[in-house]
Enzyme design. Structure first.
Site, mmCIF file in Angstrom:
data_model
loop_
_atom_site.group_PDB
_atom_site.id
_atom_site.type_symbol
_atom_site.label_atom_id
_atom_site.label_comp_id
_atom_site.label_asym_id
_atom_site.label_seq_id
_atom_site.Cartn_x
_atom_site.Cartn_y
_atom_site.Cartn_z
ATOM 1 N N TYR A 286 0.851 -1.178 0.000
ATOM 2 C CA TYR A 286 0.000 0.000 0.000
ATOM 3 C C TYR A 286 0.890 1.231 0.000
ATOM 4 C CZ TYR A 286 0.808 -0.014 5.088
ATOM 5 O OH TYR A 286 1.375 -0.014 6.323
ATOM 6 N N SER A 287 0.349 2.318 -0.526
ATOM 7 C CA SER A 287 1.143 3.524 -0.724
ATOM 8 C C SER A 287 1.311 4.281 0.586
ATOM 9 C CB SER A 287 0.467 4.428 -1.769
ATOM 10 O OG SER A 287 0.328 3.734 -2.990
ATOM 11 N N ASP A 288 2.442 4.942 0.704
ATOM 12 C CA ASP A 288 2.725 5.770 1.866
ATOM 13 C C ASP A 288 1.661 6.868 1.967
ATOM 14 O OD1 ASP A 288 3.788 7.316 3.862
ATOM 15 O OD2 ASP A 288 5.475 8.056 2.682
#
Length: 610
Positions: A286-288
């Protein structure tokens, strides 16, 4: 009377300097317009009309990749000899900016997207102009006089009885008549009681405020609340109400005034609910959240927008999009992982936003035609190129924010803000950053070995891989394997003294050099590196500053040191140091446009080959 006396009771209007600007340009294939001439007229409101405070006019030598064409000369009368020896755009725009010493300013242009795009790309050289909002007289005319057959400048000049100058299509002449048109349109708007003040726009980035939803205060019963031109326009930075996300904005923000979402927006979406849902289990990729916040700020989502999101992940980003678009908006989110899609839909439903956000399983590179057109498209992955489907499914005046490769190598990526004009995409803004490569099926680990552009792998004791730009000349990958073996058993190991590296800056710089032997490597499942390889030589620098090469006198090692020296001489350039080219790909895997970088003319001397 000009009709402007109605505005002079508004202190903001009376204090504003209107900078009417026009660029003549040349547009090379796959690239945004490059200016060849600029003209500007600075106007000050007075009881008798607009007083000209000063003028600016200059020819501009375009970069070598954007030569003047015969069509440019036929339209403007500008010839190549007229441009020879003229200063380049950075110097000219810095000269224009030096005149802007008495703010606040409001830029004015007709069909302003071209002017805004040029100022945005050269914002480093003209920060005052680039920080000012821009009023589009084409959009203003559509509000004042709906239903006209044409809103071209010549048609509007004729309609208002403004003479078309003999030097039409020269920058200063066009700026002057656009200024006359502005006065007529403002007067039309005041007489029709559409607006009679300019109280809401802001010209200083420091004055940006988070979006608020407030009632308008009418200045008179006759204005019925629609009295502010800036309110009628709808500021593109989101700080004022918008009548409709599909209505062409009058005010365009040339450069982003903030690169952060408001704390209020973030606080309304519970991050932990999405990132740590026990029923779904851990989400490996998952993206930061900080990167999500940055890119959603660049996306600039208006109230009521339809948004296509590619990469559902945990659902956190689509929840933020729902908050930004509001209850009248609609978010369509795509992911190849059905498990993630179902979990996100469940969380959205439990939070009461299931009617705003719908998540679907499928290949997001194809978009989602049933929901098109979209006002905004955002991707939390890196496709192999900008897909044609996204461009075709974008609404007029829409925007795409996505990670795109700048070389056919893993990790050679940059975050790009894209707009589309006449069916052609243009990269308007670059930001250092990146996301994992896209893939067609769920993959547990996209980082150890990327799913795309890996030419050789050695799996023991820890996986090492290599990605070469010269793969066309190495069809059996014998050269790639030989180069990787040389790097696994180097004859030279050193240390770059000027650490820490700005890895994203160096990667972009080497990609812009377009050396056919540029190579990306990962050694022993640890740090990645970038450098130069051939079948008989190899040298890379790792992210921690370690340099490995096949030999102390390696040709590749000398090349790598040359790249590092040029990069340092160019002061480790940031995203604004580059111009962009989006060119239609020769293959259809997938169909779309490839993004490549060029070093700006101001950096050419430092970056030139010896």
């Amino acid at each position: 009377m000009t009709g402007l006396h109605r505005y002079l009771d508004d202190p903001a209007f009376a204090a504003t300097r209107f900078v009417v600007i026009d660029f003549e340009g040349t547009t090379p294939a796959g690239c945004p317009a490059e200016p060849i001439e600029v003209g500007a007229v600075i106007l000050r409101p007075t009881p008798g009309g607009m007083e000209c405070v000063s003028q600016f006019e200059a020819l501009i030598r375009p970069p070598a990749y954007a030569p003047l064409t015969e069509a440019d000369t036929r339209q403007t009368g500008i010839t190549a000899p007229m441009l020879a020896g003229r200063p380049a755009a950075p110097a000219v725009l810095a000269g224009l900016d030096a005149l802007l010493t008495d703010p606040p300013y409001l830029l004015v242009a007709h069909h302003a997207c071209t002017e805004a795009g040029i100022l945005r790309r050269y914002a480093h050289d003209c920060p005052t102009a680039a920080a000012a909002p821009m009023l589009d007289t084409l959009a203003l005319a559509k509000r004042c006089r709906p239903g006209l057959a044409s809103y071209a400048l010549d048609a509007l000049l004729t309609l208002h009885g403004i003479g078309i100058p003999a030097s039409r299509h020269r920058a200063l002449a066009d700026a002057e008549v656009t200024g006359h048109l502005l006065v007529r349109l403002l007067a039309d708007g005041a007489r029709a009681h559409r607006w009679c003040r300019l109280t809401s726009y802001e010209t200083s980035p420091a004055n940006h405020h988070p979006p608020t939803r407030t009632r308008r205060s009418p200045c008179s019963d006759r204005c019925s609340g629609a009295c502010s031109l800036a309110h009628e326009a709808g500021s593109r930075d989101g700080s004022h109400e918008r009548e409709s996300p599909r209505k062409r904005p009058l005010l365009i923000t040339v450069t982003r005034r903030t690169m952060n979402l408001s704390d209020d927006t973030i606080s309304r979406v519970p991050e932990d609910v999405y990132l740590h849902d026990a029923r779904r289990g851990p989400t490996l990729h998952y993206s930061d959240p900080a990167a999500i916040h940055r890119d959603l700020a660049a996306l600039d989502v208006p109230d009521g927008a339809r948004v296509l999101e590619v990469g559902t992940g945990t659902g956190y980003s689509s929840a933020l999009l729902a908050e930004l678009a509001g209850p009248a908006g609609h978010i369509v989110s795509m992911d190849v992982d059905d498990h993630l899609v179902q979990a996100a839909n469940q969380l959205h439903g439990e939070r009461g936003i299931g009617t705003v956000v719908t998540c679907h399983t499928g290949d997001g590179l194809a978009g989602h035609p049933p929901g098109a057109p979209y006002d905004r498209i955002v991707a939390w992955l890196c496709p192999p190129r900008l897909p044609s489907s996204w461009v075709h499914q974008l609404a007029p005046d829409g925007r795409i924010v996505t990670c795109l490769p700048v070389a056919p190598l893993p990790s050679a990526n940059i975050i790009t803000t894209i707009t589309v004009h006449a069916g052609r995409p243009h990269a308007d803004q670059l930001t250092f950053g990146g996301y994992a490569q896209s893939h067609l099926t769920p993959i547990d680990d996209v980082h150890t070995i990327p799913p795309r552009w890996v030419d050789a792998i050695i799996g023991q004791p820890e996986p090492s891989w290599i990605s070469i730009s010269w793969r066309v000349s190495d069809p059996h990958r014998d050269g790639a394997r030989a180069a990787l073996h040389q790097l696994q058993r180097p004859g030279h190991t050193g240390r770059y003294e000027r650490t820490p590296l700005d890895w994203q800056s160096f990667t972009a710089f080497t990609a812009a050099l377009a050396d056919p032997n540029l190579t990306a490597v990962s050694l022993h499942g640890q740090g990645r590196g970038i450098g130069h390889t051939t079948p008989t030589s190899a040298a890379i620098i790792l992210t921690d500053g370690t340099i490995v090469a096949n030999h102390p006198e390696s040709v590749s090692l000398r090349t790598l040191h040359t790249w590092l020296r040029r990069w340092e001489d160019a002061a480790r350039p940031g995203p604004n140091a580059y111009t962009t080219m989006l060119t239609r790909a020769e293959d259809d895997d997938p169909p779309g446009w490839d993004l490549r970088l060029r070093i700006r003319p101001g950096n050419t001397q430092q970056a030139a080959r010896p």
